[in-house]
Enzyme design. Structure first.
Site, PDB file in Angstrom:
ATOM      1  N   ALA A 107     -30.285  -8.340  39.314  1.00  0.00           N
ATOM      2  CA  ALA A 107     -31.380  -8.098  38.842  1.00  0.00           C
ATOM      3  C   ALA A 107     -32.655  -8.824  37.346  1.00  0.00           C
ATOM      4  O   ALA A 107     -33.329  -9.108  37.144  1.00  0.00           O
ATOM      5  CB  ALA A 107     -32.437  -7.164  39.723  1.00  0.00           C
ATOM      6  N   ALA A 108     -31.257  -8.656  36.670  1.00  0.00           N
ATOM      7  CA  ALA A 108     -30.837  -8.112  35.332  1.00  0.00           C
ATOM      8  C   ALA A 108     -31.645  -9.856  34.881  1.00  0.00           C
ATOM      9  O   ALA A 108     -30.886 -10.448  35.318  1.00  0.00           O
ATOM     10  CB  ALA A 108     -29.826  -7.804  34.161  1.00  0.00           C
ATOM     11  N   LYS A 112     -37.372 -11.913  38.471  1.00  0.00           N
ATOM     12  CA  LYS A 112     -37.631 -12.200  39.724  1.00  0.00           C
ATOM     13  C   LYS A 112     -37.903 -11.162  40.140  1.00  0.00           C
ATOM     14  O   LYS A 112     -38.799 -10.876  41.458  1.00  0.00           O
ATOM     15  CB  LYS A 112     -36.353 -13.293  40.591  1.00  0.00           C
ATOM     16  CG  LYS A 112     -36.747 -14.373  40.107  1.00  0.00           C
ATOM     17  CD  LYS A 112     -35.174 -14.835  40.349  1.00  0.00           C
ATOM     18  CE  LYS A 112     -34.748 -16.023  40.373  1.00  0.00           C
ATOM     19  NZ  LYS A 112     -34.406 -16.587  38.650  1.00  0.00           N
ATOM     20  N   ASP A 157     -21.564  -3.077  41.087  1.00  0.00           N
ATOM     21  CA  ASP A 157     -21.024  -4.410  41.864  1.00  0.00           C
ATOM     22  C   ASP A 157     -21.909  -4.389  43.404  1.00  0.00           C
ATOM     23  O   ASP A 157     -21.878  -3.827  43.697  1.00  0.00           O
ATOM     24  CB  ASP A 157     -19.396  -4.316  41.783  1.00  0.00           C
ATOM     25  CG  ASP A 157     -19.570  -5.498  41.872  1.00  0.00           C
ATOM     26  OD1 ASP A 157     -20.469  -6.575  42.669  1.00  0.00           O
ATOM     27  OD2 ASP A 157     -17.795  -6.165  41.548  1.00  0.00           O
ATOM     28  N   CYS A 230     -28.817 -21.416  39.214  1.00  0.00           N
ATOM     29  CA  CYS A 230     -29.772 -22.830  38.496  1.00  0.00           C
ATOM     30  C   CYS A 230     -28.046 -23.611  38.111  1.00  0.00           C
ATOM     31  O   CYS A 230     -27.639 -23.835  36.846  1.00  0.00           O
ATOM     32  CB  CYS A 230     -29.980 -21.121  37.251  1.00  0.00           C
ATOM     33  SG  CYS A 230     -28.962 -20.561  36.925  1.00  0.00           S
TER      34      CYS A 230
END
Length: 302
Positions: A107-108, A112, A157, A230
């Site tokens: 998430a970091a 999003k 993790d 990406c």
């Protein structure tokens, strides 16, 4: 750009693709509807003298005519958050609903995850996890600045993530915006290809497969898992999803996307993939004047 030549056979108008990769990227932001409506945000930008253009496919995504989108009045007050246009696609495809339990595995710094919270009207539970402790502070800062009170931050993790810490044992939806070779970010990060190698792609693909499998395992039957990167590498995109199809109970699902895009691949070099991977989306920089992205939607089956 030499490393991108390997994609010439799969990209239509490859020269336009290369030209787009060499152009600087615009300054996109996302309207944070937890703090303000789109209408109020646009009025604030106009009052501040900041010109903008709304994305055709999503009125919450704006391209600002400023070199410092993070220094605007709307950013300071949490009305907007700097987020590349195609980066806003995966949460929209995930389509989270108010009251659901959603896991953002990687998430970091939180773009999003906070977008997911906004799409849920900040009602429900968004578990925003990242394994990089150094990036957790940025994630927490953005969650607080944007007022995402439904968001819980964890540092673990994702490949062996435990739900024992929660009062529930499965998620309704999960987003795997996986760590990747970042080829699609070259317009905002010209050094993105400096450390490119076949070995790096192979290494990161192994991590991606583990995270995606755990996300499927942690999501309820009938739930949704969105996988995105990406990068353009099929080894990190279609091959990773193929690995999940072969090892976990899931299927590739259809989704609508009003951005121009190409279909997912069913073959790459000497490897073939399930025909359903055509339902995935490959977004190239020259198609919408954006960065590059890959998005696949999975439904967890019995």
């Amino acid at each position: 750009m030499e490393s991108l030549e390997r994609y010439r056979p799969i990209i239509d108008d490859f020269e336009a693709f290369l030209e787009a990769c060499e152009r600087p990227l615009g300054n996109a932001v996302r309207v944070n509807t937890i703090k303000a409506s789109v209408e109020r945000t646009l009025a604030a930008l106009e009052e501040d003298g900041v010109a903008y253009e709304q994305a055709d496919w999503n009125p919450r995504v704006l391209d600002l005519e400023t070199d410092s989108p993070g220094s605007t009045w709307t950013s300071f007050h949490g009305f907007t958050h700097g987020q590349e246009e195609v980066s806003a696609v995966p949460p929209v495809v995930l389509d989270p609903q108010p009251g659901e339990r959603v896991w953002d595995c990687c998430a970091a710094p939180g773009g999003k995850a906070t977008q997911i919270a906004a799409l849920m009207d900040d009602r429900g539970t968004v578990v925003a996890n990242d394994n990089n402790l150094g990036r957790i502070s940025a994630l927490r800062f953005n969650a607080e600045r944007l007022g995402a009170t439904s968001l819980a931050v964890t540092n673990d993790d994702a490949r062996n993530y435990s739900l024992a810490r929660f009062s529930f044992d499965e998620f309704d939806r999960a987003l795997v915006d996986a760590p990747c070779s970042c080829e699609g970010t070259i317009r905002k990060n010209p050094d993105a290809l400096e450390n490119w190698s076949d070995g790096h792609i192979s290494s990161v693909a192994g991590i991606q497969k583990g995270i995606l499998r755990r996300a499927i395992q942690a999501t309820r039957e009938g739930g949704t898992v969105v996988y995105s990167t990406c990068t353009f590498a099929p080894e990190e995109n279609e091959a990773t999803v193929q690995h999940a199809l072969e090892n976990e109970p899931c299927r590739v699902a259809d989704f609508d996307l009003d951005l121009e895009h190409s279909s997912g691949l069913t073959a790459w070099e000497d490897e073939t993939f399930d025909s359903s991977l055509e339902k995935a989306a490959r977004i190239y920089p020259h198609q919408n004047d954006t960065g590059g992205f890959f998005v696949a939607k999975l439904e967890v089956t019995a």
